[in-house]
Design an enzyme around this catalytic site. Structure first.
Site, PDB file in Angstrom:
ATOM      1  N   GLU A   1       0.859  -1.191   0.000  1.00  0.00           N
ATOM      2  CA  GLU A   1       0.000   0.000   0.000  1.00  0.00           C
ATOM      3  C   GLU A   1       0.900   1.249   0.000  1.00  0.00           C
ATOM      4  O   GLU A   1       1.955   1.252   0.637  1.00  0.00           O
ATOM      5  CB  GLU A   1      -0.825  -0.047   1.301  1.00  0.00           C
ATOM      6  CG  GLU A   1      -1.765   1.094   1.543  1.00  0.00           C
ATOM      7  CD  GLU A   1      -2.478   0.949   2.907  1.00  0.00           C
ATOM      8  OE1 GLU A   1      -2.072   0.104   3.744  1.00  0.00           O
ATOM      9  OE2 GLU A   1      -3.445   1.691   3.135  1.00  0.00           O
TER      10      GLU A   1
ATOM     11  N   LYS B   1      -9.511   2.424  -1.788  1.00  0.00           N
ATOM     12  CA  LYS B   1      -9.691   1.699  -0.514  1.00  0.00           C
ATOM     13  C   LYS B   1     -11.016   2.040   0.155  1.00  0.00           C
ATOM     14  O   LYS B   1     -11.299   3.206   0.445  1.00  0.00           O
ATOM     15  CB  LYS B   1      -8.525   2.024   0.410  1.00  0.00           C
ATOM     16  CG  LYS B   1      -8.497   1.240   1.714  1.00  0.00           C
ATOM     17  CD  LYS B   1      -7.229   1.586   2.494  1.00  0.00           C
ATOM     18  CE  LYS B   1      -7.098   0.785   3.775  1.00  0.00           C
ATOM     19  NZ  LYS B   1      -5.870   1.151   4.513  1.00  0.00           N
TER      20      LYS B   1
ATOM     21  N   CYS C   1      -5.044  -3.429   2.494  1.00  0.00           N
ATOM     22  CA  CYS C   1      -4.760  -3.487   3.931  1.00  0.00           C
ATOM     23  C   CYS C   1      -5.982  -3.771   4.788  1.00  0.00           C
ATOM     24  O   CYS C   1      -6.495  -4.869   4.810  1.00  0.00           O
ATOM     25  CB  CYS C   1      -4.028  -2.215   4.361  1.00  0.00           C
ATOM     26  SG  CYS C   1      -3.052  -2.508   5.868  1.00  0.00           S
TER      27      CYS C   1
ATOM     28  N   VAL D   1       0.040  -2.593  10.715  1.00  0.00           N
ATOM     29  CA  VAL D   1       0.692  -2.172  11.960  1.00  0.00           C
ATOM     30  C   VAL D   1       0.300  -3.043  13.156  1.00  0.00           C
ATOM     31  O   VAL D   1       0.888  -2.919  14.215  1.00  0.00           O
ATOM     32  CB  VAL D   1       0.395  -0.688  12.271  1.00  0.00           C
ATOM     33  CG1 VAL D   1       1.080   0.231  11.283  1.00  0.00           C
ATOM     34  CG2 VAL D   1      -1.115  -0.409  12.311  1.00  0.00           C
TER      35      VAL D   1
HETATM   36  C1  ACM Z   1      -3.959  -0.127   7.179  1.00  0.00           C
HETATM   37  O1  ACM Z   1      -5.082  -0.262   6.675  1.00  0.00           O
HETATM   38  N1  ACM Z   1      -2.968   0.461   6.535  1.00  0.00           N
HETATM   39  C2  ACM Z   1      -3.671  -0.648   8.517  1.00  0.00           C
END
Ligand code: ACM
Length: 263
Positions: A38, A109, A142, A169
């Site tokens: 990402e 996203k 992500c 993370v």
């Molecule tokens: C994320 O969605 N970058 C944790």
């Protein structure tokens, strides 16, 4: 089919260097489909919408997408990668799928994580698939991994592989959920995570690496350590992801009880 991921540590704001280094890291290996992390060209931790806008690029005319298109064209391969997309209405945390034919998918996203909600617009593209050498590939980014609907929607659209650019993370969480997403949808899932840390705006974010390729049975076929910067490739059989029947009585997609859900 050979699928691979790049796990690496981009330097915040150093777009040209990050793109050059990412493509250099891929150069030693061959794959039909590569997945990059990402926001691989900008870094992750924007401290304001203005900062995100300053580093974001239009798709496909911006330099990051153009560099990916050129590289995919030269190598005859496909690349899925996350990047900050500059659109007329604002900035999206997006992912592209490119190949020798050009831009195949743009995904914005859907599920923004934490402060991303301050700096990006929520994605509006929905979950789409495109064909790579006759194999259907879908994109999610992500945090989408924690929403089973994302992977399920892609499976219902025929995805045999989900390319999953990530900047994770939370240690160990996506390594678990992506195995379940792969198993419950019978598809391959390739998570390309980043490493390193970003100290920005008085906060420190540590990225957890451990990128992985998971089979339709939920097995981890390849994985990385939390720190390694590396390109990892694995041979897969995408035909296995067409088979949703798990025994003579049960089919993962057609056994769904649409009459009972959301009642
Ligand atoms: C994320 O969605 N970058 C944790």
């Amino acid at each position: 089919m050979r699928v691979g991921y790049l796990q690496f540590n981009p330097r915040f704001g150093e777009v040209e260097e990050n793109v050059r280094r990412a493509l250099a890291l891929l150069s030693g290996e061959e794959a039909d489909l590569w997945v990059l992390p990402e926001l691989f060209s900008t870094g992750y931790h924007f401290t304001s919408p203005q900062e995100a806008r300053a580093l974001a690029e239009p798709v496909p005319s911006g330099p990051t997408t153009q560099a990916l298109l050129a590289w995919a064209g030269e190598r005859g391969c496909h690349i899925a990668a996350g990047l900050a997309e500059l659109a007329p209405e604002g900035v999206y945390n997006s992912a592209v799928l490119v190949g020798p034919q050009g831009l195949l998918l743009l995904y914005r996203k859907a599920h923004l994580f934490w402060r991303e909600k301050e700096n990006f617009l929520p994605g509006d593209t929905g979950f789409q698939v495109a064909e790579v050498g006759g194999v259907k590939v879908g994109l999610m980014v992500c945090f989408d991994h924690l929403f089973p609907e994302a992977a399920r929607t892609l499976a219902l659209k025929g995805a045999q592989i989900i390319a999953h650019p990530a900047n994770l993370v939370l240690p160990g969480v996506a390594q678990l959920t992506t195995r379940v997403r792969a198993l419950e949808n019978r598809l391959y899932l390739v998570t390309a995570n980043r490493t390193g840390e970003e100290r920005r705006g008085g906060e420190v974010l540590r990225f957890t690496g451990q990128s992985q390729i998971v089979s339709p049975q939920g097995e981890v076929l390849a994985s990385s350590t939390p720190q390694a910067e590396e390109a990892v490739v694995c041979e897969i059989d995408p035909e296995l992801a067409r088979q949703k029947r798990i025994n003579p009585y049960n089919d993962l997609l057609s056994d769904r009880r649409l009459d009972l859900y959301f009642r």
